[in-house]
Design a protein around this motif. Structure first.
Motif, PDB file in Angstrom:
ATOM      1  N   UNK A 138       0.850  -1.192   0.000  1.00 62.16           N
ATOM      2  CA  UNK A 138       0.000   0.000   0.000  1.00 62.16           C
ATOM      3  C   UNK A 138       0.884   1.240   0.000  1.00 62.16           C
ATOM      4  N   UNK A 139       0.412   2.314  -0.609  1.00 60.85           N
ATOM      5  CA  UNK A 139       1.109   3.595  -0.525  1.00 60.85           C
ATOM      6  C   UNK A 139       0.092   4.719  -0.576  1.00 60.85           C
ATOM      7  N   UNK A 140       0.456   5.853  -0.009  1.00 61.99           N
ATOM      8  CA  UNK A 140      -0.477   6.971   0.038  1.00 61.99           C
ATOM      9  C   UNK A 140       0.260   8.285   0.297  1.00 61.99           C
ATOM     10  N   UNK A 141      -0.316   9.345  -0.213  1.00 58.33           N
ATOM     11  CA  UNK A 141       0.176  10.698   0.052  1.00 58.33           C
ATOM     12  C   UNK A 141      -0.894  11.507   0.769  1.00 58.33           C
ATOM     13  N   UNK A 142      -1.822  10.836   1.406  1.00 57.86           N
ATOM     14  CA  UNK A 142      -2.951  11.492   2.067  1.00 57.86           C
ATOM     15  C   UNK A 142      -2.812  11.334   3.576  1.00 57.86           C
ATOM     16  N   UNK A 149       3.748  14.388   3.316  1.00 57.99           N
ATOM     17  CA  UNK A 149       4.249  13.063   3.697  1.00 57.99           C
ATOM     18  C   UNK A 149       3.762  12.009   2.707  1.00 57.99           C
ATOM     19  N   UNK A 150       4.693  11.172   2.281  1.00 54.27           N
ATOM     20  CA  UNK A 150       4.387  10.018   1.435  1.00 54.27           C
ATOM     21  C   UNK A 150       4.810   8.772   2.202  1.00 54.27           C
ATOM     22  N   UNK A 151       3.933   7.785   2.254  1.00 57.61           N
ATOM     23  CA  UNK A 151       4.220   6.567   3.023  1.00 57.61           C
ATOM     24  C   UNK A 151       3.871   5.333   2.213  1.00 57.61           C
ATOM     25  N   UNK A 152       4.549   4.241   2.524  1.00 54.58           N
ATOM     26  CA  UNK A 152       4.249   2.961   1.887  1.00 54.58           C
ATOM     27  C   UNK A 152       4.428   1.834   2.906  1.00 54.58           C
ATOM     28  N   UNK A 153       3.635   0.777   2.725  1.00 53.90           N
ATOM     29  CA  UNK A 153       3.704  -0.398   3.593  1.00 53.90           C
ATOM     30  C   UNK A 153       4.430  -1.497   2.833  1.00 53.90           C
ATOM     31  N   UNK A 216      -3.454   5.280  -2.678  1.00 49.77           N
ATOM     32  CA  UNK A 216      -4.193   6.511  -2.448  1.00 49.77           C
ATOM     33  C   UNK A 216      -3.457   7.694  -3.036  1.00 49.77           C
ATOM     34  N   UNK A 217      -4.036   8.351  -4.006  1.00 49.97           N
ATOM     35  CA  UNK A 217      -3.448   9.533  -4.617  1.00 49.97           C
ATOM     36  C   UNK A 217      -4.498  10.614  -4.627  1.00 49.97           C
ATOM     37  N   UNK A 218      -4.603  11.412  -3.562  1.00 51.66           N
ATOM     38  CA  UNK A 218      -5.669  12.398  -3.472  1.00 51.66           C
ATOM     39  C   UNK A 218      -5.602  13.420  -4.579  1.00 51.66           C
ATOM     40  N   UNK A 219      -6.755  13.843  -5.041  1.00 51.78           N
ATOM     41  CA  UNK A 219      -6.817  14.856  -6.081  1.00 51.78           C
ATOM     42  C   UNK A 219      -6.526  16.224  -5.496  1.00 51.78           C
ATOM     43  N   UNK A 220      -6.317  17.173  -6.366  1.00 54.87           N
ATOM     44  CA  UNK A 220      -6.000  18.505  -5.914  1.00 54.87           C
ATOM     45  C   UNK A 220      -7.172  19.181  -5.220  1.00 54.87           C
ATOM     46  N   UNK A 221      -8.338  18.601  -5.319  1.00 53.33           N
ATOM     47  CA  UNK A 221      -9.436  19.245  -4.627  1.00 53.33           C
ATOM     48  C   UNK A 221     -10.669  19.274  -5.472  1.00 53.33           C
TER      49      UNK A 221
END
Length: 221
Positions: A138-142, A149-153, A216-221
């Motif tokens: 898993x990875x996410x920037x949210x 912060x960017x994280x990955x499992x 998870x790659x959140x949109x700009x809004x």
């Protein structure tokens, strides 16, 4: 003028003997490199090559890692781990002024992710951690604690063949770069998955165990 074969052979032997005598009398040392191509000679050097190697990737501050439980991960699963890593890093920086803001380069490519740990000046790689894309669950920037912060499992395989799930986190220079890392990881997932699937190394029934269904790659809004 025509010469008999014996005279021509004698003349040739005399010339070779003369040339050998000249070579024998030479006092200058022969060059070290003789048979290199011109391009290779230009690249050769008798002094160590001290120019630092540059890496393609994003400048990051490595926050660390923490082992988490579970094997199936949903949105927000890295939040508590990232908060702990974030607080620990901020405490360390507050007590040690020598810690640089950007101490690493995160390089994402198909099949492999590389984290280059840099020296105090942020120029030379002193250590490198390598992560196999197929083991990233898993990875996410949210993250609420910071959008940078960017994280990955990562599924870490131990020497005794047991495994543990480690959450790694880095702080990027901006929110946009954190998102770019998430998108780059997504592309690495896709390329790795399609390559392994086409080679017959994985099947659709087992793909969910090796690859995240979505990052998870959140949109700009």
């Amino acid at each position: 003028m025509w010469q008999p074969a014996s005279e021509r052979l004698q003349h040739l032997q005399t010339m070779l003997k003369t040339k050998l005598n000249v070579l024998t009398l030479r006092k200058e040392p022969l060059p070290t490199v003789i048979f290199h191509e011109p391009e290779a000679i230009e690249l050769c050097s008798t002094t160590p090559h001290t120019k630092n190697r540059t890496h393609t990737g994003y400048k990051v501050t490595y926050l660390g890692k923490v082992t988490i439980s579970g094997t199936h991960f949903l949105s927000g699963c890295t939040e508590s781990a990232v908060v702990g890593l974030w607080d620990t890093k901020r405490t360390s920086v507050a007590h040690d002024d020598s810690i640089t803001s950007s101490n690493g380069i995160l390089e994402i490519r198909p099949f492999q992710v590389r984290l280059h740990h840099l020296d105090g000046r942020g120029e030379t790689t002193v250590a490198m951690d390598t992560f196999q894309v197929a083991r990233i669950a898993y990875c996410t920037a949210d993250h609420n604690v910071s959008p940078n912060v960017f994280a990955w499992i990562y599924r870490q395989i131990n020497d005794d063949l047991t495994f543990q799930m480690d959450c790694h986190a880095v702080e990027c220079e901006s929110k946009l770069e954190a998102k770019k890392l998430a998108h780059s990881m997504m592309e690495a997932f896709k390329k790795t998955f399609h390559s392994m699937h086409s080679d017959g190394r994985i099947h659709k029934s087992s793909s969910s165990d090796e690859f995240p269904e979505e990052a998870s790659t959140p949109d700009d809004g």
